[in-house]
Design a protein around this motif. Structure first.
Motif, PDB file in Angstrom:
ATOM      1  N   PHE A   1       0.847  -1.185   0.000  1.00  0.00           N
ATOM      2  CA  PHE A   1       0.000   0.000   0.000  1.00  0.00           C
ATOM      3  C   PHE A   1       0.889   1.242   0.000  1.00  0.00           C
ATOM      4  O   PHE A   1       1.926   1.276   0.655  1.00  0.00           O
ATOM      5  N   TYR A   2       0.520   2.227  -0.784  1.00  0.00           N
ATOM      6  CA  TYR A   2       1.213   3.505  -0.754  1.00  0.00           C
ATOM      7  C   TYR A   2       0.212   4.626  -0.980  1.00  0.00           C
ATOM      8  O   TYR A   2      -0.637   4.539  -1.866  1.00  0.00           O
ATOM      9  N   ASN A   3       0.280   5.638  -0.175  1.00  0.00           N
ATOM     10  CA  ASN A   3      -0.632   6.777  -0.293  1.00  0.00           C
ATOM     11  C   ASN A   3      -0.204   7.652  -1.462  1.00  0.00           C
ATOM     12  O   ASN A   3       0.724   8.445  -1.356  1.00  0.00           O
ATOM     13  N   GLU A   4      -0.905   7.489  -2.599  1.00  0.00           N
ATOM     14  CA  GLU A   4      -0.533   8.212  -3.824  1.00  0.00           C
ATOM     15  C   GLU A   4      -0.695   9.715  -3.655  1.00  0.00           C
ATOM     16  O   GLU A   4      -0.112  10.496  -4.389  1.00  0.00           O
ATOM     17  N   LEU A   5      -1.502  10.111  -2.688  1.00  0.00           N
ATOM     18  CA  LEU A   5      -1.742  11.546  -2.501  1.00  0.00           C
ATOM     19  C   LEU A   5      -0.636  12.221  -1.692  1.00  0.00           C
ATOM     20  O   LEU A   5      -0.635  13.427  -1.509  1.00  0.00           O
ATOM     21  N   PHE A   6       0.301  11.402  -1.204  1.00  0.00           N
ATOM     22  CA  PHE A   6       1.355  11.972  -0.371  1.00  0.00           C
ATOM     23  C   PHE A   6       2.180  12.968  -1.170  1.00  0.00           C
ATOM     24  O   PHE A   6       2.668  12.687  -2.246  1.00  0.00           O
TER      25      PHE A   6
ATOM     26  N   SER B   1       5.544  15.271   6.630  1.00  0.00           N
ATOM     27  CA  SER B   1       4.722  16.240   5.906  1.00  0.00           C
ATOM     28  C   SER B   1       4.292  17.374   6.824  1.00  0.00           C
ATOM     29  O   SER B   1       4.259  17.239   8.040  1.00  0.00           O
ATOM     30  N   ASN B   2       3.982  18.503   6.178  1.00  0.00           N
ATOM     31  CA  ASN B   2       3.493  19.667   6.924  1.00  0.00           C
ATOM     32  C   ASN B   2       2.023  19.445   7.196  1.00  0.00           C
ATOM     33  O   ASN B   2       1.222  19.468   6.281  1.00  0.00           O
ATOM     34  N   VAL B   3       1.662  19.219   8.423  1.00  0.00           N
ATOM     35  CA  VAL B   3       0.242  19.015   8.674  1.00  0.00           C
ATOM     36  C   VAL B   3      -0.336  19.918   9.736  1.00  0.00           C
ATOM     37  O   VAL B   3      -1.399  20.506   9.557  1.00  0.00           O
TER      38      VAL B   3
ATOM     39  N   ILE C   1       2.306   7.883   8.425  1.00  0.00           N
ATOM     40  CA  ILE C   1       2.368   6.624   7.681  1.00  0.00           C
ATOM     41  C   ILE C   1       2.005   6.920   6.232  1.00  0.00           C
ATOM     42  O   ILE C   1       0.978   7.536   5.958  1.00  0.00           O
ATOM     43  N   VAL C   2       2.884   6.527   5.304  1.00  0.00           N
ATOM     44  CA  VAL C   2       2.570   6.752   3.899  1.00  0.00           C
ATOM     45  C   VAL C   2       2.414   5.443   3.135  1.00  0.00           C
ATOM     46  O   VAL C   2       1.918   5.437   2.011  1.00  0.00           O
TER      47      VAL C   2
END
Lengths: 201, 693
Positions: free
Chosen positions: B460-465, B522-524, B508-509
């Motif tokens: 799994f990989y978060n494509e939106l990262f 990431s900047n959150v 987690i990405v």
């Protein structure tokens, strides 16, 4: 060690009209110390058999009539999908989702949210903070996240809701990630035995 | 050259002079006072400005306070200041928390130049010996308009440079205490007319201590470190003056520091060096020029043998070069402006970083100190930083002081602060096969993910990262009143608010097929810290001075507030196992923050020899370091570390004019928490002999 007992048989729902069938009461249960151990060592990917559970039978089962199955932190639903080779055969119509809300506040099933296990994701997502638990890498503790209610459609199309209370033997007040015996579930659930009824009252 | 008699008087007084100033002789009586009107600060303007005229919230820790305290390391004295605590970082380091802001966001300077070698963002203040420190300047509130990155919460500037006295002078001490802790200093300087030279050497060592018996290891294993410095300065009169300084720090640690896994062996060597060349010239009556050239390096080598016998080596090698050129132009009205420019280059080589990154930035700053009438002082400045890896930053700051009368003034400031992502957040490629996780910096993640994908190792990989990491930044506001109840009883109240944006967090990405979780940065988050700080002092009689301070603090994450409002945060009763919904007022705030901090200090001079008793009480209100009920927020139902008092007392006795003795009892009340506060060994004693001439 497994102990299952009926806590309470709640509301009997009677119909008004003569033609309506008489509904069976919902069943509210607590299950303590259901062992779902992996046969692999610490730090290894889980291995071994899943423990299969039937809401209707209120106990673990060996056959294909299971509703949910446990191994370590993973929970499967019995919905038509053939998973990995070490997962049990899924011949039922089961599915599930994680609801955010107190156990008591989840009064009915949101059918649109029900999903089956798939290649990429489980109905009850695995991993810390994704589904039902949080894993703390400092203390090695698995903690059920408060306010997460698991909602299921059973293998034969009934509904149940469930709240996991502890992952450690005898549900200690302050479990210890090093010394407490884990992979041992305590949970309560409510089973709606009537076909097509999506409420839990 | 001073005659012999005057000069020995001069040296005897050195510990008690806040500023070396000829007017001091006539003020000998006054030097007993806690506030010295002659104190100057350089950090707020990059040029000397009288402390009482500052427009920003600031604090000076004088040499007298340092010497009387009994402390030997910077973290110890910093943690006794109003509104400041030190918080433990990775591997036993001690970082600063200022206005509720994490250690990553306060810039630490020595003589105006940045100290590097942050581990997981925390700069270990216990690395810095107090032996040769002249004074410590602290500015609260964002100060990127002068200092650029890292000056988001504030600035701590440790001043070691001083104008040396004519002839030989020396400061030698030896301190011995509990756990065989030894602190030795020899600091010698010589001045002849326009030429001066100095050298100092400090060694600090300890046998460590053990808070938990029977686990086969010490809580802190023995360590030894040395700090040395040499320097010379030459005044070329009309050609200007030159200052050359070299400083070296070395430390060896064997064994563990706060490591909880048994059977792990650890060896660590750290060295830090810096060299600076400073040139100053009064070009004309109104224009002066400063050129600072600086080079620093920080190296840490660590070897770890795990319980499984696997050897892990970690190397960390960071360097920074800086050039800073500035002009100051004074106008006839008493106003002045400063224009500065320069560049930085920064490199890092470390284990788990495949590339050898180099950051380059150029900067330009301007500050105008507008002082047209006696009542109103306005200081405004702006700085532009151009960076080769990030978008450029423009950092403004405005501050003022208005005197209603001699007794009452109003101070206010607004500043922008930022911190560029560090090397770790960009380039880390930590994929230790024995750990359950992988951490990837945003500059390397795409490459690694592509490789994992092609090897079918990714579930799994978060494509939106998004790999676009921007600087963390803040807007900081301070508004304060300064009131002299009597000329001897100053009272200061300051309200502060810091709005912090783009906080960088690990998330987690993705996940590998073998179950390893992949994290990246990431900047959150958005957070704020706000509160009020009150401080004052009082001399009921001339020999007795009392000072006190209080800070009320609210530090919260904005997203967390929203989550509590939306009713999606729950807690579980430990006994009944029932979960219940939490309300917004159940949210406590960020980890490691105490709502209440209280400081009280009493100093009593027993006689004209300046023999004194010095007692300090520091209260820290309840706080929590972790989320103990695992709902990922710190709430009312979590387990807190109880509020507690740490108290220190020292007795200073002069045997002769030049020799003094000190007895120091640290943590007098013996407060301990062996589960949560491993950096506190309980009550310790030490004895010190000081030669000062």
């Amino acid at each position: 060690m497994k102990k299952i007992y009926t806590l309470l048989i709640s509301l009997l729902i009677f119909s008004c009209g003569d033609d309506d069938p008489v509904l069976e009461p919902v069943e509210a249960m607590i299950v303590t110390n259901l062992e779902a151990k992996t046969s692999s060592g610490p730090g290894q990917p889980p291995a071994g058999d899943f423990v299969k559970f039937s809401f209707a039978k209120q106990t673990t089962v060996e056959g294909d009539d299971w509703d949910i199955a446990f191994r370590a932190t993973t929970i499967l639903v019995n919905g038509s999908f053939s998973g990995a080779s070490d997962e049990p055969n899924r011949s039922g119509m089961g599915s599930g989702y994680v609801a955010v809300g107190n156990y008591g506040s989840i009064k009915s099933v949101e059918e649109s949210l029900l999903v089956q296990d798939s290649e990429t994701a489980k109905a009850i997502p695995t991993g810390s903070d994704n589904g039902w638990y949080n894993y703390d890498p400092q203390t090695y503790l698995i903690t059920p996240i408060a306010g997460r209610t698991l909602v299921f459609k059973t293998h034969n199309g009934r509904y149940a809701k469930m709240e996991i209370q502890s992952y450690y033997k005898d549900a200690p007040e302050n479990p210890n990630g090093f010394t407490s015996e884990g992979q041992t579930y305590t949970f309560n659930y409510t089973y709606q035995p009537n076909e097509g009824v999506t409420t839990f009252d | 050259m001073l005659n012999k008699k005057t000069s020995s008087l001069y040296y005897a007084l050195i510990p008690f002079l806040l500023v070396i100033n000829s007017s001091v002789f006539s003020q000998e009586e006054d030097s007993l006072r806690t506030i010295n009107m002659d104190e100057v600060m350089v950090s707020a303007n990059k040029t000397e400005k009288p402390f009482v005229e500052l427009t920003v919230p600031a604090k000076i820790i004088s040499k007298e306070e340092i010497q009387n305290s009994g402390h030997s390391r910077l973290d110890e004295i910093i943690s006794e200041q109003v509104g400041i605590i030190t918080v433990p970082g990775f591997g036993g380091s001690e970082g600063i928390q200022l206005q509720g802001i994490d250690p990553e966001y306060t810039l630490i300077l020595i003589d105006g130049m940045p100290v590097i070698g942050r581990v997981a963002g925390v700069l270990d203040l216990s690395r810095i010996s107090l032996g040769s420190v002249e004074r410590i300047e602290i500015i609260k509130g964002a100060s990127s308009s002068l200092y650029g990155s890292e000056a988001l919460g504030g600035v701590v500037n440790i001043i070691t440079n001083k104008k040396k006295a004519e002839g030989f002078s020396k400061n030698i001490y030896y301190q011995y205490g509990t756990y065989n802790t030894q602190d030795i200093l020899a600091d010698i300087s010589y001045r002849k007319n326009r030429f001066s030279v100095y050298g100092n050497l400090n060694q600090y060592s300890s046998d460590g201590y053990d808070l938990v018996e029977g686990d086969g290891q010490n809580t802190v294993e023995p360590f030894k470190n040395r700090t040395g410095g040499i320097g010379l300065s030459y005044d070329m009169k009309t050609l200007g003056s030159l200052d050359l300084n070299y400083k070296l720090f070395e430390e060896d640690r064997d064994g563990t520091i706060f490591i909880t896994s048994p059977g792990v062996e650890n060896k660590s060597e750290t060295s830090e060096n810096n060299i600076s060349l400073k040139y100053q010239n009064e070009l004309s009556k109104s224009v002066s020029l400063n050129i600072d050239l600086y080079k620093t390096g920080y190296v840490n080598k660590e070897e770890q043998i795990g319980a499984n016998g696997v050897l892990n080596k970690n190397n960390f090698d960071q360097s920074l070069n800086r050039l800073d050129i500035r002009f100051k132009h004074s106008t006839s009205t008493g106003s002045y402006y400063t224009i500065g420019f320069g560049y930085d280059t920064e490199t890092l080589e470390r284990t788990n970083i495949s590339v050898k990154p180099q950051h380059k930035s150029q900067f330009l700053y301007f500050q105008y100190d507008w002082n047209t009438n006696e009542k109103f002082n306005l200081v405004s400045g702006i700085r532009y930083d151009n960076h080769n890896k990030y978008s450029s930053q423009l950092s403004p700051k405005v501050s003022f002081k208005y005197d209603f009368s001699d007794d009452l003034s109003l101070k206010g400031s607004f500043g922008y602060g930022y911190k560029t992502p560090d090397f770790r957040q960009l380039y880390l490629n930590f994929s230790n096969s024995t750990s359950g996780y992988i951490v990837l910096g945003t500059s390397v993640i795409n490459e690694v993910i592509t490789e994992l994908q092609s090897n079918n190792e990714l579930t799994f990989y978060n494509e939106l990262f998004t790999t676009d990491l921007t600087a963390e930044n803040s807007n900081s506001y301070n508004l304060g009143l300064q009131y002299y109840i009597t000329p001897d009883i100053p009272l200061e109240i300051n309200l502060f608010r810091n709005n912090i944006f783009n906080l960088i967090e690990t998330n987690i990405v993705g996940r590998k097929t073998n179950g390893q979780t992949i994290y990246s940065y990431s900047n959150v988050n958005k957070a704020f810290t706000q509160g009020v700080e009150i401080q004052g002092s009082w001399n009921p009689i001339k020999k007795l001075s009392i000072k006190g301070g209080y800070q009320l603090l609210y530090a919260k994450d904005l997203e967390a507030i929203e989550e509590f409002k939306s009713g999606t945060v729950f807690a579980r009763d430990r006994i009944t196992k029932q979960s219940f919904e939490l309300k917004p007022n159940h949210y406590f705030g960020l980890y490691g923050r105490s709502r209440h901090l209280l400081n009280l200090g009493v100093n009593y001079y027993m006689n004209q020899n300046k023999d004194n008793i010095n007692l300090r009480l520091n209260y820290r209100g309840k706080f929590a370091l972790v989320d103990s009920n695992n709902n990922s927020f710190l709430d009312k139902y979590d387990t807190f570390i109880k509020g507690h008092i740490l108290s220190n007392i020292s007795f200073n006795k002069y045997i002769t004019k030049n020799i003094s003795l000190q007895l120091f009892i640290k943590n007098l009340l013996g407060y301990k928490d062996v589960i949560n506060l491993l950096n506190n060994p309980g009550r310790t004693y030490s004895f010190k002999i000081i030669f000062n001439k």
